[in-house]
Design a protein around this motif. Structure first.
Motif, PDB file in Angstrom:
ATOM      1  N   UNK A   1       0.868  -1.173   0.000  1.00  0.00           N
ATOM      2  CA  UNK A   1       0.000   0.000   0.000  1.00  0.00           C
ATOM      3  C   UNK A   1       0.907   1.227   0.000  1.00  0.00           C
ATOM      4  N   UNK A   2       0.399   2.358  -0.463  1.00  0.00           N
ATOM      5  CA  UNK A   2       1.246   3.547  -0.546  1.00  0.00           C
ATOM      6  C   UNK A   2       1.295   4.330   0.765  1.00  0.00           C
ATOM      7  N   UNK A   3       0.452   4.010   1.728  1.00  0.00           N
ATOM      8  CA  UNK A   3       0.480   4.697   3.023  1.00  0.00           C
ATOM      9  C   UNK A   3       1.740   4.296   3.781  1.00  0.00           C
ATOM     10  N   UNK A   4       2.206   5.183   4.648  1.00  0.00           N
ATOM     11  CA  UNK A   4       3.439   4.876   5.363  1.00  0.00           C
ATOM     12  C   UNK A   4       3.238   4.543   6.842  1.00  0.00           C
ATOM     13  N   UNK A   5       2.215   5.084   7.474  1.00  0.00           N
ATOM     14  CA  UNK A   5       2.054   4.847   8.915  1.00  0.00           C
ATOM     15  C   UNK A   5       0.723   4.212   9.267  1.00  0.00           C
ATOM     16  N   UNK A   6      -0.365   4.784   8.792  1.00  0.00           N
ATOM     17  CA  UNK A   6      -1.715   4.290   9.103  1.00  0.00           C
ATOM     18  C   UNK A   6      -2.515   4.171   7.819  1.00  0.00           C
ATOM     19  N   UNK A   7      -3.484   3.270   7.842  1.00  0.00           N
ATOM     20  CA  UNK A   7      -4.375   3.099   6.707  1.00  0.00           C
ATOM     21  C   UNK A   7      -5.783   2.870   7.255  1.00  0.00           C
ATOM     22  N   UNK A   8      -6.777   3.350   6.538  1.00  0.00           N
ATOM     23  CA  UNK A   8      -8.159   3.113   6.945  1.00  0.00           C
ATOM     24  C   UNK A   8      -8.633   1.826   6.305  1.00  0.00           C
ATOM     25  N   UNK A   9      -9.065   0.899   7.150  1.00  0.00           N
ATOM     26  CA  UNK A   9      -9.561  -0.399   6.709  1.00  0.00           C
ATOM     27  C   UNK A   9     -11.075  -0.398   6.887  1.00  0.00           C
ATOM     28  N   UNK A  10     -11.816  -0.728   5.825  1.00  0.00           N
ATOM     29  CA  UNK A  10     -13.264  -0.901   5.931  1.00  0.00           C
ATOM     30  C   UNK A  10     -13.514  -2.358   6.308  1.00  0.00           C
TER      31      UNK A  10
END
Length: 174
Positions: free
Chosen positions: A88-97
């Motif tokens: 994923x391109x996020x580095x620290x946190x990502x929103x997961x549905x």
């Protein structure tokens, strides 16, 4: 005489195979969960998604892997993570549905692990909601222009797997 000896060997092998199958069936049904205990005191149960994601090049597909873990010492004791082949391109946190058993979707914040291929959620509350569930659907964005990923899990055997993890980890199940 040689034929009789070979037949006896076949009969013994068949008896051992049937006995082993009987022993395997005597334990709890873990479904497709694979339970492992690491040398570091961490106990895990892993499950492949029922669907496939197409890799970045588009030639191959893979099933993301959901892992539930318990550490015999340290905090947080329980965690869950999703292993991906594409970052994923996020580095620290990502929103997961998240959708459990076809209910309403809700969003959670998951940490992004090494090289963006591991999404992690610490704590036992995520595992608690799954123990009595049959199905889990996770959805996330790979990046701004990369689209969404989705992983669908058949949770059959989860409560038995969590029970085995807790017993091996000497912890209370969530």
């Amino acid at each position: 005489m040689i034929v009789a000896f070979k037949m006896r060997g076949v009969a013994v092998a068949a008896a051992l195979l049937l006995a082993a199958a009987g022993v395997a069936q005597a334990g709890p049904d873990l479904g497709n969960w694979r339970v492992d205990a690491g040398s570091d005191g961490q106990v895990t149960a892993s499950l492949h998604a029922t669907n496939k994601l197409i890799t970045g090049g588009g030639a191959l597909g893979y099933s993301p892997v959901l892992t539930l873990a318990c550490r015999s010492d340290g905090e947080p004791r329980w965690s869950e993570w999703l292993q991906l082949n594409d970052a994923v391109s996020a580095s620290r946190k990502i929103t997961m549905s998240v959708m459990v058993d076809g209910g309403s979707k809700f969003d959670e914040s998951w940490a992004v692990g090494p090289r963006g291929k591991l999404l992690v959620r610490e704590g036992d509350d995520g595992i608690k909601r799954l123990v009595s569930a049959n199905r889990l659907l996770l959805s996330w964005r790979f990046g701004l222009l990369s689209g969404r990923g989705e992983a669908d899990f058949d949770l059959a055997g989860l409560s038995e797997a969590v029970g085995r993890i807790a017993a091996t980890c000497n912890a209370d199940p969530p």
